[in-house]
Motif scaffolding. Structure first.
Motif, PDB file in Angstrom:
ATOM      1  N   LEU A 132       8.172  54.404  73.214  1.00 30.98           N
ATOM      2  CA  LEU A 132       8.421  53.082  73.931  1.00 30.98           C
ATOM      3  C   LEU A 132       7.849  54.060  75.186  1.00 30.98           C
ATOM      4  O   LEU A 132       8.004  54.993  75.337  1.00 30.98           O
ATOM      5  N   VAL A 133       6.674  53.368  75.780  1.00 29.78           N
ATOM      6  CA  VAL A 133       6.727  53.578  77.041  1.00 29.78           C
ATOM      7  C   VAL A 133       7.451  52.075  78.357  1.00 29.78           C
ATOM      8  O   VAL A 133       7.108  51.004  78.750  1.00 29.78           O
ATOM      9  N   ALA A 161       8.312  59.218  70.919  1.00 29.96           N
ATOM     10  CA  ALA A 161       8.808  59.571  71.788  1.00 29.96           C
ATOM     11  C   ALA A 161       8.769  58.609  72.281  1.00 29.96           C
ATOM     12  O   ALA A 161       8.856  56.907  72.348  1.00 29.96           O
ATOM     13  N   ILE A 162       9.252  58.416  73.581  1.00 30.15           N
ATOM     14  CA  ILE A 162       9.737  58.163  75.038  1.00 30.15           C
ATOM     15  C   ILE A 162       8.925  58.222  76.002  1.00 30.15           C
ATOM     16  O   ILE A 162       8.565  59.787  76.361  1.00 30.15           O
ATOM     17  N   VAL A 163       8.666  56.979  77.308  1.00 33.21           N
ATOM     18  CA  VAL A 163       7.220  57.617  78.430  1.00 33.21           C
ATOM     19  C   VAL A 163       7.707  57.271  79.362  1.00 33.21           C
ATOM     20  O   VAL A 163       7.749  55.839  79.157  1.00 33.21           O
ATOM     21  N   ASN A 164       8.639  57.980  80.763  1.00 31.93           N
ATOM     22  CA  ASN A 164       9.140  57.230  81.724  1.00 31.93           C
ATOM     23  C   ASN A 164       7.774  57.662  82.503  1.00 31.93           C
ATOM     24  O   ASN A 164       7.530  58.399  82.652  1.00 31.93           O
ATOM     25  N   THR A 197      15.166  61.543  82.198  1.00 30.17           N
ATOM     26  CA  THR A 197      14.620  61.899  81.334  1.00 30.17           C
ATOM     27  C   THR A 197      14.824  63.567  81.083  1.00 30.17           C
ATOM     28  O   THR A 197      14.710  63.236  79.572  1.00 30.17           O
ATOM     29  N   ARG A 198      15.814  64.264  81.744  1.00 36.68           N
ATOM     30  CA  ARG A 198      15.772  65.410  81.362  1.00 36.68           C
ATOM     31  C   ARG A 198      17.019  65.774  80.402  1.00 36.68           C
ATOM     32  O   ARG A 198      17.314  66.210  79.376  1.00 36.68           O
ATOM     33  N   ILE A 223      -0.628  59.022  79.787  1.00 32.42           N
ATOM     34  CA  ILE A 223       0.592  58.314  78.685  1.00 32.42           C
ATOM     35  C   ILE A 223      -0.222  58.413  77.217  1.00 32.42           C
ATOM     36  O   ILE A 223       1.025  58.925  76.665  1.00 32.42           O
ATOM     37  N   ALA A 224      -1.185  58.520  76.963  1.00 26.25           N
ATOM     38  CA  ALA A 224      -1.699  58.851  74.995  1.00 26.25           C
ATOM     39  C   ALA A 224      -1.682  60.122  74.802  1.00 26.25           C
ATOM     40  O   ALA A 224      -0.915  60.281  73.839  1.00 26.25           O
ATOM     41  N   LEU A 225      -1.904  60.924  76.276  1.00 29.70           N
ATOM     42  CA  LEU A 225      -1.875  62.130  75.579  1.00 29.70           C
ATOM     43  C   LEU A 225      -0.172  62.602  75.310  1.00 29.70           C
ATOM     44  O   LEU A 225      -0.339  63.607  74.570  1.00 29.70           O
ATOM     45  N   LEU A 226       0.813  62.283  76.474  1.00 24.21           N
ATOM     46  CA  LEU A 226       1.927  62.559  76.367  1.00 24.21           C
ATOM     47  C   LEU A 226       2.696  61.999  74.668  1.00 24.21           C
ATOM     48  O   LEU A 226       3.927  62.688  74.127  1.00 24.21           O
TER      49      LEU A 226
END
Length: 241
Positions: free
Chosen positions: A77-78, A127-130, A157-158, A216-219
């Motif tokens: 999820l982004v 994985a989620i990136v906010n 996020t934490r 984002i792709a890296l994370l």
């Protein structure tokens, strides 16, 4: 950073950072589920990338939950959906507050919650990136609600990382500097505001949407397998000097 066989939900995918991210991840093999309120934007993105579209006004909590249900269980999820209303503290309105906090914080939490529930039911992982902002780290005039929303999402996020880690779900935040989207162009069009800000970037430029998409792709990638609960500044060195 190949994503063949993986699927990703991207909110705010019609424009800006979300669209750039959809393009990049699709190029790298991911099946993209794109969520936006503007059907025409999603149609053009689908023609370009083969993405699956979910049209929804994420400002409505019930609509956000329906959109995530329609998106289905995905690997990633982004949370890119975001907005801003340029108001100082003295000029802040209830409508501006509700708009900015509703989209930038509440929507992100709802989407993360629904994504995580689906992932846990499927056995975990993912994985989620906010997407947040350096506005959550420095005080910019007329960004009081925006800053509060982005700092709040970093705190969340934490917590997400703490709670979802046992299920194998990583959660990170990416905090870009000024990124040249339509939203940023409005906020930073005045040279008197833009030029001093630009001068504080050691790299001498603001970010492009593609810069953010690559981070984002890296994370999301397996190369970041031990990164969770972290906030990564994508700021051209702004916060360091």
């Amino acid at each position: 950073m190949e994503f063949t066989g993986k699927s990703v939900i991207i909110t705010g995918a019609g424009k800006g950072i979300g669209r750039a991210t959809a393009r990049l991840l699709a190029e790298r093999g991911a099946q993209v589920v794109a969520i936006s309120r503007t059907g025409a934007d999603l149609d053009s993105l689908a023609a370009e990338t083969g993405s699956r579209s979910v049209v929804a006004d994420l400002a409505d909590p019930a609509a956000a939950r329906r959109a995530m249900a329609d998106a289905g269980t995905c690997d990633f999820l982004v949370n890119c959906a975001g907005t801003n209303v340029l108001e100082s503290l003295l000029e802040m309105t209830d409508a501006g507050y509700e708009t900015v906090m509703g989209i930038n914080l509440r929507t992100a939490l709802i989407c993360a919650q629904e994504f995580a529930r689906a992932r846990v039911a499927a056995g975990g992982g993912g994985a989620i990136v906010n997407v947040t902002s350096i506005a959550g780290h420095r005080g910019f005039a007329d960004h009081v609600c925006y800053a509060a929303s982005k700092a709040g999402l970093e705190g969340a996020t934490r917590v997400m990382a703490r709670e979802l880690g046992p299920h194998g779900i990583r959660v990170t935040a990416l905090a870009p500097t000024v990124t040249m989207t339509e939203l940023a162009a409005e906020a930073w069009s005045d040279p008197g505001k833009r030029d001093p800000m630009m001068a504080r970037h050691p790299l001498g430029r603001f970010a492009e949407a593609e810069d953010v998409a690559k981070s984002i792709a890296l994370l999301l990638s397996p190369d970041a397998a031990m990164i969770t609960g972290a906030v990564l500044p994508l700021d051209g060195g702004f916060l360091a000097v």
